[in-house]
Design a protein around this motif. Sequence first.
Motif, mmCIF file in Angstrom:
data_model
loop_
_atom_site.group_PDB
_atom_site.id
_atom_site.type_symbol
_atom_site.label_atom_id
_atom_site.label_comp_id
_atom_site.label_asym_id
_atom_site.label_seq_id
_atom_site.Cartn_x
_atom_site.Cartn_y
_atom_site.Cartn_z
ATOM 1 N N CYS A 49 0.881 -1.077 -0.039
ATOM 2 C CA CYS A 49 -0.074 -0.174 -0.135
ATOM 3 C C CYS A 49 0.954 1.351 -0.017
ATOM 4 O O CYS A 49 0.665 2.107 -0.642
ATOM 5 C CB CYS A 49 -0.933 -0.126 1.345
ATOM 6 N N ASP A 50 2.034 1.128 0.604
ATOM 7 C CA ASP A 50 2.882 2.411 0.833
ATOM 8 C C ASP A 50 3.381 2.726 -0.760
ATOM 9 O O ASP A 50 3.656 3.886 -1.040
ATOM 10 C CB ASP A 50 3.931 2.100 1.724
ATOM 11 N N GLU A 51 3.870 1.544 -1.450
ATOM 12 C CA GLU A 51 4.537 1.678 -2.700
ATOM 13 C C GLU A 51 3.524 2.208 -3.666
ATOM 14 O O GLU A 51 3.712 3.024 -4.445
ATOM 15 C CB GLU A 51 4.671 0.367 -3.290
ATOM 16 N N LEU A 52 2.310 1.998 -3.361
ATOM 17 C CA LEU A 52 1.329 2.253 -4.414
ATOM 18 C C LEU A 52 0.541 3.519 -4.009
ATOM 19 O O LEU A 52 -0.273 4.160 -4.790
ATOM 20 C CB LEU A 52 -0.108 1.241 -4.680
ATOM 21 N N GLY A 53 0.867 4.253 -2.665
ATOM 22 C CA GLY A 53 0.111 5.600 -2.514
ATOM 23 C C GLY A 53 -1.249 5.132 -2.079
ATOM 24 O O GLY A 53 -1.958 6.188 -1.700
ATOM 25 N N VAL A 54 -1.382 3.965 -1.668
ATOM 26 C CA VAL A 54 -2.754 3.679 -1.122
ATOM 27 C C VAL A 54 -2.789 3.934 0.746
ATOM 28 O O VAL A 54 -2.045 3.510 1.227
ATOM 29 C CB VAL A 54 -3.204 2.332 -1.382
ATOM 30 N N THR A 55 -3.637 4.613 0.955
ATOM 31 C CA THR A 55 -3.671 4.912 2.462
ATOM 32 C C THR A 55 -4.656 4.192 3.353
ATOM 33 O O THR A 55 -5.826 4.038 2.660
ATOM 34 C CB THR A 55 -4.187 6.500 2.544
ATOM 35 N N ILE A 56 -4.273 3.381 4.228
ATOM 36 C CA ILE A 56 -5.240 2.539 5.015
ATOM 37 C C ILE A 56 -5.675 3.259 6.176
ATOM 38 O O ILE A 56 -5.110 3.630 6.931
ATOM 39 C CB ILE A 56 -4.166 1.146 5.476
ATOM 40 N N ILE A 57 -7.032 3.316 5.953
ATOM 41 C CA ILE A 57 -7.701 4.139 7.014
ATOM 42 C C ILE A 57 -7.880 3.413 8.278
ATOM 43 O O ILE A 57 -7.842 4.102 9.500
ATOM 44 C CB ILE A 57 -9.080 4.658 6.574
ATOM 45 N N ASN A 58 -8.364 2.358 8.113
ATOM 46 C CA ASN A 58 -8.607 1.153 9.173
ATOM 47 C C ASN A 58 -8.611 -0.135 8.575
ATOM 48 O O ASN A 58 -8.888 -0.274 7.340
ATOM 49 C CB ASN A 58 -9.812 1.492 9.767
ATOM 50 N N GLY A 59 -8.314 -1.123 9.481
ATOM 51 C CA GLY A 59 -8.429 -2.477 8.934
ATOM 52 C C GLY A 59 -8.152 -3.561 9.940
ATOM 53 O O GLY A 59 -7.874 -3.322 10.966
ATOM 54 N N VAL A 60 -8.599 -4.939 9.765
ATOM 55 C CA VAL A 60 -8.577 -6.013 10.606
ATOM 56 C C VAL A 60 -8.019 -7.126 9.879
ATOM 57 O O VAL A 60 -8.565 -7.370 8.839
ATOM 58 C CB VAL A 60 -9.985 -6.166 11.413
ATOM 59 N N LEU A 61 -7.196 -7.789 10.474
ATOM 60 C CA LEU A 61 -6.893 -9.322 10.161
ATOM 61 C C LEU A 61 -7.589 -10.246 10.915
ATOM 62 O O LEU A 61 -7.453 -10.310 12.284
ATOM 63 C CB LEU A 61 -5.451 -9.644 10.127
ATOM 64 N N SER A 62 -8.708 -10.985 10.516
ATOM 65 C CA SER A 62 -9.294 -12.039 11.090
ATOM 66 C C SER A 62 -8.592 -13.411 11.012
ATOM 67 O O SER A 62 -7.613 -13.228 10.212
ATOM 68 C CB SER A 62 -10.945 -11.970 10.908
ATOM 69 N N SER A 63 -8.899 -14.487 11.663
ATOM 70 C CA SER A 63 -8.365 -15.619 11.203
ATOM 71 C C SER A 63 -8.205 -16.305 9.804
ATOM 72 O O SER A 63 -7.624 -16.996 9.606
ATOM 73 C CB SER A 63 -8.697 -16.826 12.539
ATOM 74 N N ASP A 64 -9.358 -15.802 9.153
ATOM 75 C CA ASP A 64 -9.217 -16.376 7.760
ATOM 76 C C ASP A 64 -9.871 -15.235 6.790
ATOM 77 O O ASP A 64 -10.133 -15.710 5.518
ATOM 78 C CB ASP A 64 -10.736 -17.873 7.911
ATOM 79 N N HIS A 65 -9.939 -13.969 7.072
ATOM 80 C CA HIS A 65 -10.063 -13.018 5.920
ATOM 81 C C HIS A 65 -9.523 -11.769 6.622
ATOM 82 O O HIS A 65 -9.112 -11.432 7.722
ATOM 83 C CB HIS A 65 -11.655 -12.823 5.846
ATOM 84 N N VAL A 66 -9.616 -10.645 5.653
ATOM 85 C CA VAL A 66 -8.846 -9.428 5.750
ATOM 86 C C VAL A 66 -10.072 -8.245 5.405
ATOM 87 O O VAL A 66 -10.632 -8.446 4.383
ATOM 88 C CB VAL A 66 -7.782 -9.233 5.094
ATOM 89 N N HIS A 67 -10.175 -7.348 6.299
ATOM 90 C CA HIS A 67 -11.005 -6.086 6.208
ATOM 91 C C HIS A 67 -10.161 -5.029 6.079
ATOM 92 O O HIS A 67 -9.277 -4.650 6.849
ATOM 93 C CB HIS A 67 -12.051 -5.891 7.355
ATOM 94 N N MET A 68 -10.216 -4.172 4.748
ATOM 95 C CA MET A 68 -9.694 -3.110 4.845
ATOM 96 C C MET A 68 -10.358 -1.726 4.395
ATOM 97 O O MET A 68 -11.318 -1.948 3.579
ATOM 98 C CB MET A 68 -8.307 -2.997 4.090
#
Length: 138
Positions: free
Chosen positions: A44-63
């Motif tokens: 995300c840093d390389e692409l200039g994408v800003t992560i506002i919030n996010g969570v890694l669950s045990s089997d999926h990712v929310h961003m």
Amino acid sequence: MPYDKGCHTVFHHRYHLVWITKYRFKVLRGTIRERIREIIWQVCDELGVTIINGVLSSDHVHMFVSIPPHHAVSNVMRKVKGRSSRKIQMEYPELRKRYWGRHFWARGYFCSTSGLVTDDIILQYIDKHAPKPTDVSR
């Protein structure tokens, strides 16, 4: 509502992205979880994408992210999922038994823009799924 700025653009592109591990195996734990988090941040840093919030669950990712207009969501997801899958399988050879086809993530992803569903509703939804609310965000 704060706007983001590029060289010649002002934009407000917010996306809620969700993707799962292949077969929904619950492998996003411990050091694997931390490494996935680092890889996602790097891409995300390389692409200039800003992560506002996010969570890694045990089997999926929310961003919840802000993607500049010169990047397509599909290309951002391709790079995040591709690089994280490749690196994690190289660094953790024990995953090869589970993911014998060299695919760590399942096909596809969920993407929604904020609009009728406000940013606050998306952030509340992510926080509900979080064991730790700042799991992916810095």
